[in-house]
Design an enzyme around this catalytic site. Structure first.
Site, PDB file in Angstrom:
ATOM      1  N   ASP A 298       0.670  -1.105   0.092  1.00 12.71           N
ATOM      2  CA  ASP A 298      -0.043   0.017   0.184  1.00 12.71           C
ATOM      3  C   ASP A 298       1.059   1.042  -0.051  1.00 12.71           C
ATOM      4  O   ASP A 298       2.236   1.084   0.165  1.00 12.71           O
ATOM      5  CB  ASP A 298      -0.859   0.056   1.267  1.00 12.71           C
ATOM      6  CG  ASP A 298      -2.186   0.892   0.929  1.00 12.71           C
ATOM      7  OD1 ASP A 298      -2.052   1.558   0.153  1.00 12.71           O
ATOM      8  OD2 ASP A 298      -3.295   0.892   1.635  1.00 12.71           O
TER       9      ASP A 298
HETATM   10  C1  BGC Z   1      -4.924   3.425  -0.082  1.00 14.61           C
HETATM   11  C2  BGC Z   1      -5.081   2.274  -1.378  1.00 14.61           C
HETATM   12  C3  BGC Z   1      -5.138   2.887  -2.667  1.00 14.61           C
HETATM   13  C4  BGC Z   1      -4.011   3.602  -2.437  1.00 14.61           C
HETATM   14  C5  BGC Z   1      -3.446   4.174  -4.034  1.00 14.61           C
HETATM   15  C6  BGC Z   1      -3.814   4.169  -0.244  1.00 14.61           C
HETATM   16  O1  BGC Z   1      -3.755   5.219   0.558  1.00 14.61           O
HETATM   17  O2  BGC Z   1      -5.129   2.637   0.975  1.00 14.61           O
HETATM   18  O3  BGC Z   1      -6.457   1.627  -1.138  1.00 14.61           O
HETATM   19  O4  BGC Z   1      -5.243   2.088  -3.557  1.00 14.61           O
HETATM   20  O5  BGC Z   1      -3.610   4.530  -1.693  1.00 14.61           O
HETATM   21  O6  BGC Z   1      -4.314   5.145  -3.995  1.00 14.61           O
END
Ligand code: BGC
Length: 763
Positions: A298
């Protein structure tokens, strides 16, 4: 000068040919049609330097949109330099044909090997045209519609150059305080697993290599939805039984449906941040489940292992993540900076790098990116597809199906189309941005149809509108967050005036779209700001109120349930929101949604969910004895149960039959007759629950194990037959083994988890 797509194609072709002559770009093996993907991956891998392999494992955020904190060392110049060297395998948040082409061109035409980028984006419930937020779609229990919604989202996003979505989020959550419940399918594992499959199949289609489908990503592996106290990013501490029986199944279902990527999670689970968790990523996902796609971290979650207190520094974090099986680094910059050194000094085995790189290349081959890296980049298609009628129609269809009728006393709904004086109250009633929710990076502000617009469009009534009170009073410093009005009641009087003169008052109240989603946890689940006071003030002058809720999570609308005759759950329904709500309020569409998450009476009951365990001291309804599992000041029961939802017609259930042929063909068949006893055609979600009365690992008091959406004319009866196989009757023991135990089972069938018919059988 504007150049046509053909110019670019020809140019790309010429460049590939010239690259072939000038450098080692012939390794891109675009014309090799006969070898298997594994062979192609192996051939390419054998030609890559260590740095190029690590480059594939590096993902950078684009230069235009930021969905998280910008890393301190995030300078653009460096990203460009890395792109040119082939040290970037993927980019996220680069969107639109022009911008995607700009970065893809560098990867394909300027790097030594010309390996195309995979372009990721959060296509959570649409791209520019938004369908309802995922929890709302889940309320439809309509797997075909949900699949279609993902398919249409993929179509629109791929027209903008995207080929990978960070969706579906398949985290089960039982805690409405957690802002991200809006992004999932709710509290139930069975429903969540079915929806996970529908979404994966919708995004990916049967053929990932068409330019209309995109790779999906099951996230966040694992237990992110179990953040303690519902506070986002918080620690998760869950037992084996919950992990195997509640949290894992939707991920496993997504894997079985062929999802090509997984994302790990921000949280730690039992002391280990998921990003560095070898058990989750290597043992379970890639080992037991044989997942052969790749895992992306993530946003910055590799670096965050330092703050977790698990990694000593960036180098250590990179080591832990790669060893644990995190294949791609989203915006930590640590793989690109640290991995080569770690391999060279023998800390990290090259096998782990080869494995990660191969997985990423495999998905790129499957997408057909090597055959044509520009296949998603067609300006004409972009113009024709984005915002097209087909996509708006699908969004409207999904929005209607997502609405849940929570209460409808004295048939106050549907509203009359003529001759009814309707007052419409609430700032959210005219809001054209809030219905888009918070995952809406590519959508423009004010592009949703408001309820005011919808009500005017679908009737000849005169609608008198008063906002009553602002919900949001501007944005915070962070673009995607609003300040809530907690004191200004100066517009209450206008609302009271219009309410006094009306036959019916429609009040649209609830959360602004930016109040749920990532980082948006709440401790209070009531109507935000001064809206509860507004509701009570209006109620004093006119009791004929239809309350339309806008929200990304269950709310404690306990006062409203006691006093307001009709309540409609309308979530954040996306671009077509107002049209869908109007069609339901006027009865052009008969609602059939059912709650995918329990609504509590009071926030103190959270986490509250229908499939709880009985305990040694269960409280029976009506009992109020001290030493039993209960609260002194509130009932145990929910305000609205999981699976609850009404229709403008009524349904009768009878003739429940159980045929137990488990010993011969491993199936128990349950059938029931469902009759439409009202005056309108309508749809009903027939739900089947079981209870395994005693087991080596205690089982919940009820578990959803089947459902079917049935549409019936007035007086029509249909027999619905649902099967319970080993899969539905068994469970995982604390060694992670799936077992089916003999014994007594109860069966419950009806239109909600507070079901109507029950019977028993023995295995
Ligand atoms: C979130 C993810 C997301 C990623 C990209 C993160 O902060 O937890 O779910 O896909 O950002 O935007």
């Amino acid at each position: 000068m504007k150049l046509s797509k053909y110019y670019y194609l020809v140019l790309a072709g010429l460049l590939i040919i010239s690259c072939k002559n000038n450098n080692e770009n012939d390794l891109a093996i675009s014309d090799d049609k006969t070898s298997s993907i594994d062979d192609k991956v192996a051939t390419l891998l054998s030609k890559m330097t260590l740095e190029e392999k690590i480059g594939q494992m590096n993902q950078y955020n684009g230069f235009w949109d930021v969905t998280g904190p910008v890393p301190e060392n995030g300078d653009q110049a460096k990203k460009y330099e890395h792109l040119r060297k082939g040290y970037v395998g993927s980019m996220l948040n680069v969107r639109g044909v022009k911008d995607v082409r700009a970065v893809q061109k560098i990867a394909v035409e300027e790097t030594r090997l010309g390996i195309p980028l995979i372009i990721g984006f959060d296509v959570i419930h649409g791209y520019e045209t938004l369908s309802p937020i995922p929890i709302a779609e889940a309320a439809s229990w309509d797997l075909k519609a949900i699949k279609k919604s993902a398919e249409v989202a993929a179509k629109e996003a791929s027209a903008a150059g995207i080929n990978w979505t960070f969706a579906p989020m398949v985290d089960i959550s039982r805690d409405a305080r957690w802002g991200r419940v809006m992004e999932g399918a709710g509290e139930d594992t069975y429903l969540g697993s079915k929806i996970a499959v529908a979404r994966v199949k919708g995004f990916q289609s049967d053929d990932l290599s068409t330019p209309f489908s995109i790779a999906a990503c099951a996230k966040h592996f694992a237990a992110y939805g179990f953040a303690e106290a519902g506070r986002d990013y918080n620690t998760a501490d869950v037992g084996t039984s919950t992990l195997y029986n509640v949290i894992f199944p939707p991920f496993k279902a997504a894997k079985d449906a062929g999802v090509r990527t997984f994302m790990n999670s921000f949280n730690e689970l039992n002391g280990v941040p998921s990003t560095g968790d070898e058990y989750l990523q290597r043992d379970v996902l890639k080992g037991q489940w044989q997942f052969d796609g790749f895992v992306v971290s993530d946003w910055g979650s590799i670096t965050e292992m330092i703050a977790h207190g698990h990694a000593e520094n960036g180098k250590h974090a990179a080591e832990l993540a790669v060893k644990a099986g995190s294949d791609m680094d989203m915006e930590s910059y640590l793989y690109v900076e640290e991995l080569a050194g770690l391999v060279n000094d023998g800390t990290v085995n090259i096998k782990d790098i080869n494995d990660a790189t191969s997985r990423i290349l495999r998905v790129k081959f499957e997408l057909g990116l090597f055959e044509d890296p520009y296949k998603y980049l067609d300006e004409t298609r972009e113009k024709e597809v984005i915002g097209s009628q087909e996509i708006h129609d699908a969004a409207l269809d999904m929005a209607k199906k997502s609405i849940v009728l929570l209460k409808n006393e004295n048939n106050i709904l549907p509203l009359k189309k003529e001759g009814q004086k309707i007052a419409l109250i609430g700032a959210l009633a005219s809001d054209k941005t809030s219905p888009l929710g918070s995952w809406r990076i590519a959508a423009k502000d004010s592009t949703a149809v408001s309820v005011l617009e919808g009500l005017n469009k679908y009737s000849g009534n005169t609608i008198t509108y008063a906002k009553g009170a602002d919900v949001s009073i501007g944005k915070t410093e962070f673009a995607f967050e609003v300040k809530i009005n907690t004191s200004d009641k100066s517009d209450f009087n206008d609302a009271i005036k219009v309410a006094k003169k009306a036959d019916v008052v429609v009040m649209v109240l609830g959360e602004h779209g930016f109040q749920s989603g990532e980082g948006r946890s709440r401790t209070d689940l009531g109507l935000p700001g001064v809206q509860q006071q507004l509701l009570e003030a209006v109620y004093k002058v006119n009791k004929n109120i239809v309350l339309v809720l806008n929200n990304g999570r269950p709310l404690t609308v306990t006062w409203a349930d006691k006093n307001i005759p009709a309540i409609v759950e309308a979530w954040q329904l996306g671009t077509q929101s107002g049209n869908a709500i109007a069609q339901v309020l006027y009865g052009d569409y008969n609602p059939s949604g059912k709650l995918p998450m329990t609504f509590p009476r009071h926030v103190g009951q959270v986490p509250i969910y229908y499939n709880y365990k009985n305990t040694g001291r269960p409280t029976l309804p009506g009992e109020d004895i001290v030493f039993w599992s209960h609260y002194q000041d509130e009932k145990n029961t929910p305000l609205y149960a999981f699976g609850h939802g009404l229709s403008y017609t009524t349904f009768k259930y009878d003739n429940l039959k159980i045929e137990n042929t488990f010993s011969e063909n491993k199936t128990v068949t349950v059938s029931v007759d469902v009759t439409n006893t009202g005056e309108l055609r309508g749809k009903e979600v027939v739900q089947l629950y079981i209870r395994d009365l005693f087991a080596s690992i205690t089982r919940p008091v009820k578990e959803l194990k089947g459902f079917e959406l049935v549409e019936l004319d007035p007086n029509q009866t249909k027999t619905i037959t649902l099967s319970l196989t080993q899969e539905e009757l068994g469970f995982f023991n604390n060694q992670g083994l799936f077992i089916v135990e003999d014994g007594d089972f109860e069966v419950f069938v009806g239109g909600s988890s507070e079901t109507v018919l029950t019977d028993k059988f023995k295995l």
